[in-house]
Design an enzyme around this catalytic site. Structure first.
Site, PDB file in Angstrom:
ATOM      1  N   ASP A  24       0.845  -1.198   0.000  1.00  0.00           N
ATOM      2  CA  ASP A  24       0.000   0.000   0.000  1.00  0.00           C
ATOM      3  C   ASP A  24       0.881   1.249   0.000  1.00  0.00           C
ATOM      4  O   ASP A  24       1.816   1.364   0.796  1.00  0.00           O
ATOM      5  CB  ASP A  24      -0.935  -0.004   1.216  1.00  0.00           C
ATOM      6  N   SER A  77      -6.642   4.021  -2.375  1.00  0.00           N
ATOM      7  CA  SER A  77      -6.808   2.580  -2.157  1.00  0.00           C
ATOM      8  C   SER A  77      -8.150   2.047  -2.632  1.00  0.00           C
ATOM      9  O   SER A  77      -8.244   0.893  -3.030  1.00  0.00           O
ATOM     10  CB  SER A  77      -6.670   2.254  -0.668  1.00  0.00           C
ATOM     11  N   HIS A 136     -11.980  11.119  -0.745  1.00  0.00           N
ATOM     12  CA  HIS A 136     -13.236  10.769  -0.064  1.00  0.00           C
ATOM     13  C   HIS A 136     -14.376  11.715  -0.442  1.00  0.00           C
ATOM     14  O   HIS A 136     -15.543  11.365  -0.317  1.00  0.00           O
ATOM     15  CB  HIS A 136     -13.049  10.831   1.458  1.00  0.00           C
ATOM     16  N   ARG A 285     -14.652   4.807   4.985  1.00  0.00           N
ATOM     17  CA  ARG A 285     -14.719   5.590   6.219  1.00  0.00           C
ATOM     18  C   ARG A 285     -16.112   6.178   6.473  1.00  0.00           C
ATOM     19  O   ARG A 285     -16.280   7.028   7.345  1.00  0.00           O
ATOM     20  CB  ARG A 285     -13.647   6.688   6.201  1.00  0.00           C
ATOM     21  N   HIS A 497      -1.162  10.833  -0.998  1.00  0.00           N
ATOM     22  CA  HIS A 497      -0.721   9.952  -2.075  1.00  0.00           C
ATOM     23  C   HIS A 497      -0.092  10.795  -3.192  1.00  0.00           C
ATOM     24  O   HIS A 497      -0.073  12.022  -3.109  1.00  0.00           O
ATOM     25  CB  HIS A 497      -1.912   9.182  -2.644  1.00  0.00           C
TER      26      HIS A 497
HETATM   27  C1  3PG Z   1      -7.259   7.419   4.073  1.00  0.00           C
HETATM   28  O1  3PG Z   1      -8.470   7.202   4.049  1.00  0.00           O
HETATM   29  O2  3PG Z   1      -6.515   6.991   4.960  1.00  0.00           O
HETATM   30  C2  3PG Z   1      -6.670   8.306   3.004  1.00  0.00           C
HETATM   31  O3  3PG Z   1      -7.573   9.318   2.688  1.00  0.00           O
HETATM   32  C3  3PG Z   1      -6.436   7.518   1.746  1.00  0.00           C
HETATM   33  O4  3PG Z   1      -5.631   6.411   1.987  1.00  0.00           O
HETATM   34  P1  3PG Z   1      -5.893   5.026   1.276  1.00  0.00           P
HETATM   35  O5  3PG Z   1      -6.553   5.316  -0.039  1.00  0.00           O
HETATM   36  O6  3PG Z   1      -4.502   4.485   1.090  1.00  0.00           O
HETATM   37  O7  3PG Z   1      -6.719   4.183   2.176  1.00  0.00           O
HETATM   38 CO    CO Z   2      -3.386   6.094   1.844  1.00  0.00          CO
END
Ligand code: 3PG
Ligand code: CO
Length: 555
Positions: A24, A77, A136, A285, A497
């Site tokens: 990741d 991700s 998000h 989330r 990222h």
């Molecule tokens: C998170 O939700 O932690 C970040 O906004 C994005 O991180 P991830 O895409 O690697 O989960």
């Molecule tokens: Co991330």
């Protein structure tokens, strides 16, 4: 008619054990001191790169290659694992919400009609991440939604903000609050009673994921629904500026606050008859808060009050749970993912990560669908993450524990595919702590080695790749690539990222001789991995999947 049965691959054998590793937040970038992967000792990943050019290449992991609106959108991700697992590129939440707002269709859908019924007598609450990160949520979408809702009858609006600093620079929360305050002031000029009602940092308030820590969601509930928080302010700009001035404070972890009127009463608790929209499009989330807002029966924390509200998500966040049941925009219809094909073709899968990334290799991988396709054919193992810490204090995280589980699964020979996510580069990269991120990268490399050793022992195949960049660049740069300095002459740390491509390496004793990366897929991206892996399991990929990255040359 349709069949789940995949044709046999004309040249590649079945029943090989494949170790499928997703690092990741592990991109490829120029070597310099802010490239933590370069600075760290990573002999395993280095050897994969140096070994065989026909077995190592780069993949696109950002922008349109993963279904995001523009080439300026960094990877993340959700879209990364969706592409890896589904083998096709879907217009993702960010894009779908853009289209729905642009065309106005968002206001004709079931979800908006449902919440609109509360506009006459209730308050419209908007809860979500306030930034332009595009991972998000996006501020410009919130602005359009505010405008659209107020033009369609919302008379009283309360916004509950979560400050970012993770997908955007730390400190940028102040500017986003100013922008939102300006918009709300304009609404007030039009006679709409609109203001910010509460707030807090995204990593401390509301936006937990995969049930790592319900306390995070409870803090949000208390501020947003009950109107209670340890900090009270007259307005949000003052709140954010004051709380940021505390030692070690940052946007990601701001404590919860509520906005109060002159008599000290919170201006926007959520009460019976109100409408609530969670305006994040990304799922992971939002699932926990969606459960708290929607489920009658709920025992994760004491909600004190469970107001009778009309609740809609920007999207539906979980396709299996159908959660939430009302939403403004339909999510991408990700179906027939590689995981579902594999169980129908007798391929047994093991998947593992620690809590903070567990849903990435299961839920996201399977097209935002929780649970198993077939529990007889699959086993998913979650290693509990440490909670309540920022991962720069524990940069090795559970990498070795994940690798041990993968090793044992490989050596058991019970599975054909053993899939893991190694979170270190990403989770520690997001803290902005460069030294810790170097330690994190080494830990991930050690874990890769342990898994590759097990693959060696069983005569298997490995596929090592990543979902998007993060740890390979920890500084904000000018267009020409120079590190940018802030007013005090310090570098600006990049917690987010990146736009970088990611590596993919294949190998292992089980890889048939003659298998190599084709050179006619130069623009290949994450969505090409699924067909590649299906081939390595001995099958042809479904015809509508993005093409395979490999060919088999006779020799
Ligand atoms: C998170 O939700 O932690 C970040 O906004 C994005 O991180 P991830 O895409 O690697 O989960
Ligand atoms: Co991330």
């Amino acid at each position: 008619g349709f069949s789940w049965k995949l044709p046999d691959h004309p040249k590649l054998p079945k029943d090989k054990i494949i170790g499928l590793i997703v690092l990741d937040g592990w991109g490829e970038a120029n070597p310099d001191r802010y490239n933590c992967i370069h600075v760290a000792e990573t002999p395993t990943m280095d050897s994969l790169k140096k070994g065989a050019p026909e077995h190592w290449r780069l993949l696109r992991a950002h922008g349109k290659a993963v279904g995001l609106p523009t080439e300026d959108d960094m990877g993340n991700s959700e879209v990364g694992h969706n592409a890896l697992g589904a083998g096709r590129i879907y217009a993702q939440g960010a894009k779908l919400v853009d289209l729905a707002l642009e065309s106005g269709k968002i206001y004709e859908g079931e979800g908006f009609k449902y919440i609109k019924e509360s506009f006459e007598t209730g308050t419209l609450h908007l809860i979500g991440l306030l930034s332009d990160g595009g991972v998000h949520s996006r501020l410009d979408q919130v602005q359009l939604l505010l405008k659209g809702a107020s033009e369609r009858g919302a008379k009283r609006i309360r916004v509950h903000i979560l400050t970012d600093g993770r997908d955007v620079l730390d400190g940028s929360s102040v500017g986003f609050v100013e922008t939102l305050e300006n918009d709300l002031a304009k609404l007030r000029e039009k006679g709409i009673d609109a203001q910010i009602a509460s707030g807090g940092g995204r990593m401390y308030v509301t936006m937990d994921r995969y049930e790592n820590d319900w306390e995070v969601v409870k803090r949000g509930w208390d501020a947003q629904v009950l109107g209670e928080a340890p900090h009270k302010f007259k307005n949000a700009l003052e709140a954010v500026k004051t709380l940021r001035a505390e030692p070690k404070a940052n946007d990601q972890y701001l404590p919860p606050f509520v906005i109060v009127d002159d008599s000290g009463k919170s201006v926007g608790p959520i009460v019976d008859g109100d409408a609530v929209v969670t305006f994040n499009f990304r799922a992971d989330r939002m699932v926990m808060i969606a459960k708290a807002l929607e489920y009658e029966n709920f025992d994760k924390f004491d909600r004190v009050r469970f107001p009778k509200i009309r609740y809609a998500g920007m999207l539906q966040y979980d396709g299996e749970l159908k959660l939430p049941s009302h939403y403004l925009v339909s999510p991408p219809e990700i179906e027939r993912t590689s995981g579902e094909y594999l169980v129908h073709n007798g391929v047994r899968t093991f998947a593992c990560s620690e809590t903070v990334k567990f849903g990435h290799v299961t839920f996201f991988w399977n097209g935002n669908r929780s649970g198993y396709f077939n529990s007889e054919m699959e086993e998913y193992v979650e290693i509990p993450s440490d909670s309540g810490i920022t991962f720069n204090v524990q940069p090795k995280m559970k990498a070795i524990e994940i690798a041990e589980k993968a090793r044992d699964a490989i050596l058991s020979r019970k599975f054909h595919q053993v899939r893991v996510n190694l979170p270190n580069g990403d989770m520690v990269g997001h803290t902005g702590d460069i030294e810790a991120t170097v330690v994190a990268c080494k830990a991930a490399d050690d874990a890769v080695k342990m898994i590759l050793d097990a693959i060696e022992q069983v005569g298997g195949i490995y596929v090592v790749t990543a979902d998007h960049g993060n740890a390979e660049d920890m500084v904000k740069r000018s267009k020409s690539g120079e590190p940018l300095l802030d007013k005090s002459g310090k570098i600006q740390i990049l917690t987010s990222h990146t736009l970088q491509p990611v590596p993919i390496a294949i190998g292992g004793p089980g890889l048939a001789p003659g298998v190599r990366f084709r050179n006619d897929v130069p623009t290949g991206g994450l969505a090409n991995v699924a067909a590649t892996v299906i081939n390595l399991h001995g099958y042809e990929a479904p015809s509508d999947y993005e093409t395979t990255l490999i060919e088999v040359v006779d020799g």
